[in-house]
Each structure stands twice: as structure tokens, then as C-alpha cells.
Design a protein around this motif. Structure first.
Motif, mmCIF file in Angstrom:
data_model
loop_
_atom_site.group_PDB
_atom_site.id
_atom_site.type_symbol
_atom_site.label_atom_id
_atom_site.label_comp_id
_atom_site.label_asym_id
_atom_site.label_seq_id
_atom_site.Cartn_x
_atom_site.Cartn_y
_atom_site.Cartn_z
ATOM 1 N N SER A 266 1.060 -1.214 -0.416
ATOM 2 C CA SER A 266 -0.460 0.153 0.351
ATOM 3 C C SER A 266 0.955 1.496 0.015
ATOM 4 O O SER A 266 0.396 2.794 -0.160
ATOM 5 N N GLN A 267 2.542 1.145 0.656
ATOM 6 C CA GLN A 267 2.508 2.418 0.038
ATOM 7 C C GLN A 267 3.869 2.087 -1.318
ATOM 8 O O GLN A 267 3.929 3.888 -0.953
ATOM 9 N N ASP A 268 3.665 1.638 -1.815
ATOM 10 C CA ASP A 268 4.293 1.810 -3.169
ATOM 11 C C ASP A 268 3.643 1.923 -4.511
ATOM 12 O O ASP A 268 3.513 1.997 -4.587
ATOM 13 N N ARG A 269 2.267 1.262 -3.992
ATOM 14 C CA ARG A 269 1.390 1.374 -5.421
ATOM 15 C C ARG A 269 0.812 2.751 -5.218
ATOM 16 O O ARG A 269 0.273 3.486 -4.284
ATOM 17 N N GLN A 270 0.480 2.943 -6.589
ATOM 18 C CA GLN A 270 0.237 4.555 -6.230
ATOM 19 C C GLN A 270 -0.912 3.706 -7.195
ATOM 20 O O GLN A 270 -0.856 3.654 -8.591
ATOM 21 N N GLY A 273 -2.677 9.536 -8.517
ATOM 22 C CA GLY A 273 -1.386 9.849 -7.554
ATOM 23 C C GLY A 273 -0.837 9.811 -6.330
ATOM 24 O O GLY A 273 -0.490 10.677 -5.984
ATOM 25 N N ARG A 274 -1.622 9.447 -6.076
ATOM 26 C CA ARG A 274 -0.428 8.558 -4.402
ATOM 27 C C ARG A 274 -0.763 7.230 -3.877
ATOM 28 O O ARG A 274 -1.661 6.606 -4.621
ATOM 29 N N PRO A 275 0.619 6.985 -2.706
ATOM 30 C CA PRO A 275 -0.016 5.264 -2.360
ATOM 31 C C PRO A 275 -1.356 5.152 -2.439
ATOM 32 O O PRO A 275 -1.906 5.992 -1.178
ATOM 33 N N THR A 278 -2.009 5.752 1.083
ATOM 34 C CA THR A 278 -2.550 7.407 2.445
ATOM 35 C C THR A 278 -3.997 7.155 1.833
ATOM 36 O O THR A 278 -5.233 8.675 2.854
ATOM 37 N N ASP B 141 -7.899 3.022 -10.501
ATOM 38 C CA ASP B 141 -7.957 4.302 -11.487
ATOM 39 C C ASP B 141 -7.049 4.580 -12.262
ATOM 40 O O ASP B 141 -5.885 4.668 -13.235
ATOM 41 N N SER B 144 -5.518 6.400 -15.810
ATOM 42 C CA SER B 144 -3.956 6.593 -15.515
ATOM 43 C C SER B 144 -3.492 5.585 -17.247
ATOM 44 O O SER B 144 -2.275 4.601 -16.875
#
Lengths: 383, 394
Positions: A266-270, A273-275, A278, B141, B144
Motif C-alpha cells: 500500500s506504500q508502493d502502489r500508486q 497520484g498517491r500511495p 494514504t 484509477d 491512468s
């Protein structure tokens, strides 16, 4: 109250963590599972570290390790996979039981063969028609003077198909009344004539593997009886609490690793425009999960502490098992949602975690059985 | 499944459906009752043969215009058909993607030539379709997407990668969301292209899924080509076209799947009876919850249908239906495993899953595809409840 681990316990945990990193990281555990492999390096490595003798008293050739230390090992092994943790727990528990109730010859066998990792024990208790209601078992051992003649069928004998394994088999030697009477524990060599072992194909947990065991006129020498004849119910119960508590360690490790893996993803996957971590919907779900894991961990550690003090912990052990297994299942389910498509592909460790988790609330005493025990301790007899 | 009264005007039609199904759902088809799902490739060949049987009987594209081979019937008849279909337990239609998604999209937004070219072949089960929306970096998303398409004379040339294309291995054609304006970002500059798979520039690889099947695929485009006029809707308006399709995916296609859940529920109750789980208070409670959830799904669907029949815009329940159905179906799968106990762990050789195991494992994808639960909650929050947009992190 002191929640800190001792220096020795910290060291044990670090050693176990390193062992997992070197010998059985999750990706390798997944490969073993997919290949139904019997990893010699895993069993030999655990034996070399002295883990199979750890809980035995020093005068018996062990290290006098406490239940908490066993949990720490199970937790780290569970980070690899719950099945890996069971490769340890599943061998340890019947060894402890046999040593506690066994004859001098059986104790020598445990000390020289099982504590050294040369040989393993596997438990055969469940039968096709008896799972949670274990005391209803029907596999018959008839007294024939110097031996028993065993006939019947066992199911879910986990690890019973591995090489160098003796099957600790619960059998009926006496009448069915009272319900928990008439049961005995026999050590059975699976190579004995009349025994057939069939691997049960399952959704997961393919490393240790589970089996059906068929007994047809199997001769078992009298000296293979463990503990008093007809009184094996109390033999079985004697390590039940410890088993529940260590198994919970395995659940905790698996749940924590599942959370760590989804957190990393979840911290790597965008997205957008954000992980994705978040986004509050995922962040809060993971925050809740960490809270649940810590709750389960504290329940397990408390039960371990009670055990170490020689105090009763039936209720606390059941709470730990219930909370640990349910949390592990929830963790895997959330992991599948967070890792989404990546998790659904069998290339992912998450899909492996999920497969492994499904049975956690069923095996080792179902959640319903744990709740019955907890309710009973509250004065509520539910049956 | 419960008998439903749809009114006197469709009684003859209902009898016609029932009679046809009784006469044709026999032999091998009858042996595959309840088999398959929107992303379940079980017994593919039998289901494809069954789709051809349906086609010959004129039961595909009931609501589609007659000039393209449809029956031109109304929504009520479609619902009656779906209800009777689910009631009979007929296998899940293999050509669901074309029938439920691509077909309606073409009818709504395709050119006359595209309709003439493609719709009759969908109805004849001659051409199978797959969806090329998601990419490794574009799931929830979707805006994209990076797969590019450039015009080269009278052809588009595609380069890029798609993922999670359902039944891609079987697809003859793909409808692909591409970026046709290289300088564009997000929702602008996208187009919906129709691309044949039988060409050197298209490589389709199966993804082995948790459910042990390869119904999901990855699609690689390397200078793949398609005719310049095979754009659905206007060039650069692909987002609008895609959203139209996703709206269909989240709405209309729920009905057959959810009606199938009623059969699963009946089977679950039967299992609980066999296993003696009806005496366990927690299982009883969970079974009641599950039973209520499938009834609510049906009521919700019927409410939406009634509103559509009356020419009204469907209410909020149409927006919540996908989230509700997918989460409750997942719960039902877990409940089935709990009730089945240890025996639920046993598989046939070679990871051969039974209906219950497959249904549970596939249900994990249901809260992800067609708009993940998190996206659904955002839509409900913003569109139904009027909440502010999801806040950006500080």
C-alpha cells in the motif's frame, strides 16, 4: 507489570527471525507448499538450533524454555507461513506429551530421537465422523495379551505421511461410558503391516501435509502404550493449553507478516497520484488490524505467563486461540482486498497467505469450541 | 427459489421461457446446472455449446433491436427471462462479456456499420469478446491508462499492456481503452478501440488465479493493428464510453449473478442441515443474515427494474447494489467454509475445487473488479450522500 522481553528472549527472537530469512522466507515456503516438498533443511535447521528440546527440563536434556519462548519461535516461523510454524508445533506437542506420560524407554526415545530432530511424532486423533467431538472416537484397540490389535480409521493426521515419523494414535480400549473414558494413546510405527496412509488433497498447508490413516488388524506392542490405559483423555488434555497458546503464536506471526506485506504494497502502489495506503479507508483498516493483532498477542502472552506460573489458563488459552485465529483470517481477507489484483494472482505471497488462513478458525479446536470453553468458564454451560 | 408474479401480460412469455428451458436444459447441459459465473471458466466448452443452443432458440439479446438480430423485447421480459433462467439453474452464459457489456455499449454508442458488423455475430456466438481496460498501473484509477494508439494511414497501431482481461484466451476481439492523444492526461485523450486478437502484435497470457483457473489474462500489444474506423464513440471520448460500460457492469449484469446466489443460499441451507449446523446459534444467526442478504439483493434489483419500467431514474439502491452484493456474497462463501468445517479443505487431485470452494475464492475478486468496494463507497458518499470528495492527505 513488565511487558519487556529478557535479553535472552530478544536474542531467541532475533535468531528465529534470521532463521526464517535464511531457510524459509515466505516465497520459499510458498514454493514448498506448491511442490508439496518435505524441506529437510527446515527440520534439520530447527533441530540444530535446539528448538525441539527447548521446553524440556534441563535434567531431561532440554533447556527449560518457557511457553513464551515457544510462542516467540512460533511467531517468527508463522511469518514465513503458518504451515511452517506447524512443522515445529506439530512435532513438539506430541513429544512433550509422550515424555510426560511415557515409560522410561519412551522417554529415552524422545530424548535421543525426537529432541534431536532425527525422528518426528504426528498425532492421529480425529476420525471421519469425529472432529470437534474428539471423545467420540471409534478406532478400536483390542487387548490381545502382549499386544493390541488396532482397527479403524483416522483423519486429519497432520505430518503423518512424512518419513521418520511415528504416529501418536488415540484409540478406544474401553467402554464409551463415561464419554471421556476408555481412550488410550499408542505410539504406532506407520510401517507396521495393516497400516495404509493416504494423503488428503487440501486447499493449503501442503508442506506438513495431512492424511487419512487406515488400520486393519494392526499389531501394536503393549509397550507402545503411553500413560495409563483407558485414561488418555487426561493425557491429551495435559498439553492442550500449551498447544493452543503456541499455535496462537503461529497465527500471530502469519497475521503480522500479512499486515506487513499489505502495508508495504500500500506504500508502493500508486493510484490517483498517491500511495493507496494514504487513503483513509485502507489506512484505518490496517490500523484496526494492527490493534487486533496486538490484542491477540497480549492474550497469548498472558496465557503463556499463566502457564509458566503453573496456573490454570483454560479460559485465557481459548481466548488467545479464538482471537488469534479470527484475526489471522481477517488479516488475510484484508490483504486480498488491499493487494487486489496482485493478491488474486497465485504468483503473490498474499494468495498463499489467504489459502492457508481459511482453516485457522476450524483446526486446532474450532472458534465455536473455544467460545463454549470461555462461556463455561463464565458459568454458562451451552450444552 | 421463490415464485414471483410479474403480471398477466408476461405470463405467456414466462410459460414460453419455462417450456423451452424444460425441453432444452437436458443431458450434458442439465448436468452442468449452476456451473460458471462472470469470471468462472468452469466447463467452458459445455457452456459455449449451451450459449449456441440459446442462440438457436432466439434467447440471446432479448432486448436488442430486431434489425441486428435481437428480439426487441422490453425490460420486463428480460427480467422474466433472467429469473426463469436462474430458477432453472442453467449454466452461466460463457458469452456474458459480449452480451452484457460490449453489446449494450455498441448499441448505445457504436456506429451503424459497427452494429451491423458485430452484433449479429455476438448473437450467433461466432465471436467472443474480452475487455481491455485495467493495466498494471491502472486499476481502480482507470484514468491512468497508458496503452497508446497512433494512427498510421487507415489503421491504429497499439502499444502497451492490459491486465485482468476476463476470458482473454478465448477472445476473438477486445474492446480496448487507449490513449490516442499522446499529450493528454487522465480522462482526456482516450479512445475505445475494437481490436482483433488474431494477429502477431497481440499476445495473451493467462494469469493463474487463486481459484486455480486461468480465466484472467494479461494482454500485450506490440504494434498491434486495427482499422481506423473501429472506434466506439468519438476519438478522444473513450472515457465516456468506458464509464457507460462500467455503469452497465455495476448495474444490469448484477441481476443474473445475484439470482444465482439464491441457489447458492438454498445449497448452503441444505449443507447446514446435513452438517447439523442448524443447532449452532452462531451459524443460525449467520445463515439468517445470509438469507436476508440475498432477499434484499432481489428486492433491490426488482425495485430498480420497477423504477426503470416506470421511466424513472433508479434511486440510490442502484448505486449501493454492487457493494452490497459483492461483500455479502463473500461473507456467504466464508460461512459455507465454516459450516463445512475441515472437510471444506479437501480438494480433488490437481487443486480441483468444488463449487463452494470456487465460489468463495472467486468472490474475493468481486469486491475488486467492476469498481473496488473502496471506489463504490466513494461514489455512494459523493453521489448519493453528497459528502465532500475524498480528502487529499495533508
Amino acid at each position: 507489570m513488565d511487558f519487556a522481553l529478557t535479553d535472552e528472549q530478544e536474542m531467541l527472537r532475533a535468531t528465529a527471525r534470521q532463521f526464517v530469512a535464511d531457510v524459509c522466507p515466505p516465497e520459499r515456503a510458498k514454493e514448498w507448499d506448491e511442490q508439496h516438498a518435505v524441506p529437510r533443511e527446515l527440520f534439520e535447521g530447527m533441530a540444530e538450533l535446539g528448538w525441539f528440546s527447548l521446553p524440556f527440563a534441563e535434567e531431561d536434556g532440554g533447556d527449560g524454555g518457557s511457553p513464551l519462548e515457544l510462542i516467540l519461535i512460533a511467531e517468527e516461523l508463522g511469518r514465513a507461513s503458518f504451515d511452517i510454524a506447524m512443522c515445529y508445533i506439530g512435532v513438539l506437542i506430541p513429544g512433550l506429551t509422550t515424555f510426560r506420560w511415557g515409560s522410561e524407554a519412551q522417554r529415552v526415545f524422545i530424548r535421543e530421537q525426537v529432541m534431536t530432530g532425527r525422528h518426528r511424532l504426528a498425532v492421529a486423533m480425529s476420525e471421519p465422523d469425529t472432529g470437534s467431538d474428539a471423545a467420540a472416537l471409534r478406532t478400536q484397540a483390542e487387548d490381545r495379551g502382549d499386544h493390541y490389535l488396532v482397527n479403524g480409521q483416522k483423519a486429519w493426521c497432520t505430518g503423518g505421511g512424512l518419513p521418520d515419523t511415528t504416529i501418536a494414535t488415540y484409540v478406544r480400549t474401553g467402554p464409551r461410558e463415561p464419554k471421556h473414558g476408555g481412550i488410550s494413546l499408542l505410539l504406532v510405527d506407520p510401517k507396521t503391516e495393516g497400516i495404509e496412509i493416504r494423503r488428503t488433497p487440501t486447499l493449503a498447508r501442503h508442506i506438513l501435509g495431512t492424511n487419512e490413516v487406515f488400520f486393519k488388524d494392526v499389531v501394536v506392542p503393549k509397550e507402545n502404550l503411553v500413560g495409563p490405559q483407558d485414561e488418555a483423555w487426561k493425557v491429551m488434555l495435559s498439553n492442550l493449553e500449551l498447544e493452543k497458546v503456541i499455535i496462537t503464536g503461529g497465527y500471530l506471526g502469519a497475521a503480522q507478516a500479512t499486515l506487513d506485506e499489505m502495508l508495504k504494497y500500500s506504500q508502493d502502489r500508486q493510484a490517483f497520484g498517491r500511495p493507496i495506503g494514504t487513503f483513509q479507508s485502507l489506512a484505518h483498516a490496517m490500523a484496526d488490524l494492527q490493534t487486533e493483532i496486538d490484542s491477540a498477542r497480549l492474550l497469548a502472552y498472558r496465557a503463556a505467563w499463566l502457564l509458566a506460573q503453573g496456573k490454570p489458563c483454560t479460559r485465557e488459552g481459548s481466548m488467545a486461540k479464538l482471537k488469534g485465529s479470527e484475526t489471522y483470517v481477517n488479516a488475510a481477507r484484508l490483504g486480498m482486498q488491499v493487494c487486489a489484483g496482485q493478491g488474486f494472482s497465485t504468483e503473490s505471497v498474499m494468495s498463499f497467505r489467504y489459502r492457508e488462513s481459511i482453516v485457522a478458525t476450524i483446526s486446532g479446536g474450532t472458534s465455536q469450541i473455544q467460545r463454549n470453553g470461555i462461556a463455561r468458564s463464565m458459568g454458562l454451560r451451552t450444552y | 427459489m421463490m415464485e414471483l408474479q410479474f403480471g398477466a401480460e408476461v405470463e405467456d412469455f414466462r410459460d414460453e421461457v419455462r417450456t423451452w428451458l424444460a425441453e432444452h436444459l437436458v443431458g450434458e447441459f442439465a448436468e452442468h446446472r449452476g456451473v460458471g459465473g462472470p469470471t468462472d471458466g468452469e466447463a467452458w466448452e459445455v457452456r459455449l455449446a449451451w450459449d449456441r443452443e440459446l442462440s438457436a432458440g432466439g434467447w440471446l439479446g432479448l432486448g436488442w433491436p430486431r434489425e441486428y438480430g435481437g428480439r426487441g423485447l422490453g425490460l420486463l421480459e428480460e427480467i422474466v427471462f433472467e429469473y426463469e433462467y436462474a430458477r432453472s439453474g442453467a449454466p452461466y452464459r460463457a458469452t456474458g462479456n459480449a452480451l452484457d457489456l460490449l453489446g449494450p455499449m455498441l448499441i448505445a454508442m457504436g456506429s451503424e456499420e459497427q452494429k451491423q458488423r458485430f452484433i449479429p455475430r455476438i448473437l450467433a456466438v461466432e465471436e467472443l469478446w474480452g475487455q481491455g481496460f485495467s493495466e498494471p498501473g491502472a486499476g481502480s484509477d482507470l484514468a491512468s491508462v497508458r496503452t497508446r494508439a497512433e494512427l498510421d494511414g487507415d489503421e491504429w497501431v497499439l502499444n502497451g499492456q492490459k491486465v485482468w482481461t476476463t476470458f482473454g484466451m478465448q477472445a476473438d476481439w477486445l474492446y480496448v481503452l487507449c490513449r490516442t492523444d499522446p499529450d493528454s492526461t487522465r480522462h482526456k485523450g482516450l479512445s475505445m478501440l475494437l481490436v482483433p486478437t488474431d494477429q502477431p502484435g497481440v499476445e495473451i497470457r493467462p494469469i493463474r488465479s487463486l481459484a486455480g483457473q486461468d480465466e484472467f489474462t494479461e494482454v500485450f500489444f506490440t504494434d498491434a493493428r486495427t482499422r481506423a474506423d473501429l472506434v466506439v464513440g468519438d476519438v478522444g471520448q473513450g472515457w465516456r464510453t468506458a464509464m457507460g460500460t462500467l455503469g452497465i457492469e455495476r448495474g444490469a449484469t448484477l441481476l443474473p449473478a445475484q439470482l444465482a446466489y439464491e441457489r447458492e443460499m438454498d445449497a448452503l441451507l441444505e449443507l447446514a442441515r446435513e452438517r447439523g449446523a442448524l443447532t449452532d446459534p452462531m451459524h443460525r444467526r449467520s445463515l439468517l443474515d445470509a438469507w436476508m442478504s440475498v432477499r434484499i439483493m432481489r428486492t433491490t434489483n426488482l425495485r430498480t427494474v420497477a423504477e426503470l419500467l416506470q421511466g424513472r431514474t433508479p434511486g440510490a439502491q442502484a448505486t449501493t447494489a454492487k457493494l452490497y452484493a459483492s461483500t455479502n456474497h463473500q461473507r456467504m462463501g466464508h460461512l459455507a467454509m465454516q459450516i463445512e468445517g475441515a472437510a471444506g479443505q479437501i480438494v480433488a487431485d490437481g487443486y480441483g475445487l468444488d463449487v463452494r470452494q470456487r465460489s468463495l475464492l472467486i468472490s474475493l475478486a468481486e469486491t475488486i473488479y467492476g469498481g473496488a468496494s473502496e471506489v463504490q463507497r466513494n461514489i455512494i458518499g459523493e453521489k448519493v450522500l453528497g459528502l465532500p470528495r475524498d480528502p487529499k492527505p495533508l
